[in-house]
Design a protein around this motif. Structure first.
Motif, PDB file in Angstrom:
ATOM      1  N   TYR A 239      -7.790  10.545   3.963  1.00  0.00           N
ATOM      2  CA  TYR A 239      -6.666   9.669   4.267  1.00  0.00           C
ATOM      3  C   TYR A 239      -7.104   8.220   4.315  1.00  0.00           C
ATOM      4  O   TYR A 239      -8.281   7.911   4.484  1.00  0.00           O
ATOM      5  CB  TYR A 239      -5.925  10.089   5.541  1.00  0.00           C
ATOM      6  N   LEU A 240      -6.133   7.325   4.110  1.00  0.00           N
ATOM      7  CA  LEU A 240      -6.378   5.899   4.111  1.00  0.00           C
ATOM      8  C   LEU A 240      -5.515   5.265   5.193  1.00  0.00           C
ATOM      9  O   LEU A 240      -4.319   5.552   5.274  1.00  0.00           O
ATOM     10  CB  LEU A 240      -6.033   5.305   2.743  1.00  0.00           C
TER      11      LEU A 240
ATOM     12  N   TRP B  16      -1.991   7.357   5.139  1.00  0.00           N
ATOM     13  CA  TRP B  16      -1.493   8.250   4.094  1.00  0.00           C
ATOM     14  C   TRP B  16      -2.610   9.199   3.721  1.00  0.00           C
ATOM     15  O   TRP B  16      -3.777   8.815   3.662  1.00  0.00           O
ATOM     16  CB  TRP B  16      -1.067   7.456   2.857  1.00  0.00           C
ATOM     17  N   ARG B  17      -2.242  10.460   3.451  1.00  0.00           N
ATOM     18  CA  ARG B  17      -3.219  11.511   3.181  1.00  0.00           C
ATOM     19  C   ARG B  17      -3.015  12.099   1.792  1.00  0.00           C
ATOM     20  O   ARG B  17      -1.892  12.272   1.331  1.00  0.00           O
ATOM     21  CB  ARG B  17      -3.081  12.632   4.216  1.00  0.00           C
TER      22      ARG B  17
ATOM     23  N   GLN C 104       2.657   6.478  -5.080  1.00  0.00           N
ATOM     24  CA  GLN C 104       2.626   6.653  -6.529  1.00  0.00           C
ATOM     25  C   GLN C 104       1.427   7.505  -6.959  1.00  0.00           C
ATOM     26  O   GLN C 104       1.485   8.211  -7.962  1.00  0.00           O
ATOM     27  CB  GLN C 104       2.564   5.294  -7.244  1.00  0.00           C
ATOM     28  N   LEU C 105       0.353   7.431  -6.191  1.00  0.00           N
ATOM     29  CA  LEU C 105      -0.867   8.187  -6.499  1.00  0.00           C
ATOM     30  C   LEU C 105      -0.882   9.579  -5.871  1.00  0.00           C
ATOM     31  O   LEU C 105      -1.864  10.300  -5.996  1.00  0.00           O
ATOM     32  CB  LEU C 105      -2.098   7.386  -6.059  1.00  0.00           C
ATOM     33  N   GLY C 106       0.186   9.947  -5.157  1.00  0.00           N
ATOM     34  CA  GLY C 106       0.288  11.290  -4.604  1.00  0.00           C
ATOM     35  C   GLY C 106      -0.007  11.424  -3.122  1.00  0.00           C
ATOM     36  O   GLY C 106       0.024  12.526  -2.579  1.00  0.00           O
ATOM     37  N   TYR C 107      -0.278  10.325  -2.439  1.00  0.00           N
ATOM     38  CA  TYR C 107      -0.517  10.366  -0.996  1.00  0.00           C
ATOM     39  C   TYR C 107       0.822  10.509  -0.275  1.00  0.00           C
ATOM     40  O   TYR C 107       1.855  10.052  -0.767  1.00  0.00           O
ATOM     41  CB  TYR C 107      -1.192   9.073  -0.521  1.00  0.00           C
ATOM     42  N   THR C 108       0.784  11.100   0.898  1.00  0.00           N
ATOM     43  CA  THR C 108       1.975  11.196   1.738  1.00  0.00           C
ATOM     44  C   THR C 108       1.679  10.589   3.098  1.00  0.00           C
ATOM     45  O   THR C 108       0.531  10.599   3.565  1.00  0.00           O
ATOM     46  CB  THR C 108       2.433  12.660   1.920  1.00  0.00           C
TER      47      THR C 108
ATOM     48  N   TRP D  71       0.810  -1.224   0.000  1.00  0.00           N
ATOM     49  CA  TRP D  71       0.000   0.000   0.000  1.00  0.00           C
ATOM     50  C   TRP D  71       0.841   1.271   0.000  1.00  0.00           C
ATOM     51  O   TRP D  71       0.468   2.255  -0.624  1.00  0.00           O
ATOM     52  CB  TRP D  71      -0.962  -0.014   1.192  1.00  0.00           C
ATOM     53  N   GLN D  72       1.959   1.281   0.701  1.00  0.00           N
ATOM     54  CA  GLN D  72       2.792   2.485   0.706  1.00  0.00           C
ATOM     55  C   GLN D  72       3.237   2.816  -0.713  1.00  0.00           C
ATOM     56  O   GLN D  72       3.146   3.957  -1.152  1.00  0.00           O
ATOM     57  CB  GLN D  72       4.007   2.298   1.610  1.00  0.00           C
TER      58      GLN D  72
END
Length: 135
Positions: A54-55, A48-49, A33-37, A27-28
């Protein structure tokens, strides 16, 4: 003072996983890759947000099963905007190195219909994501 998020906007999603280390490896990579940090990091979970959403991935001691079955009642999959068709293809090519398997290979990238360009991936714990390309 900041404006409140729009009513109805998704706040967060929490996925309970049987193995945090394994889930984080999958998942990280995908979320970043999709822009979450990375938003939060604690012994039993991570989050990640992206924007206001956030997820969360958490290994809860309250789990009652060791594998998610997307075909049972409950969550089937999460769908993410993933950019261009080329970007979706690049993610599909990289995904196996991070524990993701391409689903519906015989119909990829149009498993959702001829007008829908997307990749359907499943992680080793049975969670499915749909990576949707810009039309």
């Amino acid at each position: 003072m900041t404006d409140a998020p729009a009513t109805g906007l998704l706040h967060h999603v929490e996925l309970w996983v049987p193995d945090l280390r394994r889930a984080v490896a999958s998942w990280q990579w995908l979320l970043e890759q999709l822009g979450y940090t990375l938003h939060q990091n604690w012994a039993d979970g991570r989050s990640w947000r992206l924007g206001e959403t956030y997820l969360v991935i958490e290994q809860s001691p309250a789990l009652t099963a060791a594998h998610h079955d997307r075909r049972r009642p409950g969550l089937n999959h999460l769908a993410f905007h993933a950019g261009t068709r080329e970007r979706v293809d690049a993610l599909v090519a990289q995904a196996p190195a991070y524990g993701w398997t391409l689903l519906f290979q015989d119909r990829h990238p149009h498993a959702g219909g001829e007008e829908h360009y997307a990749a359907y991936l499943e992680d080793s714990d049975g969670f499915e994501v749909e990576l949707v390309a810009v039309s």
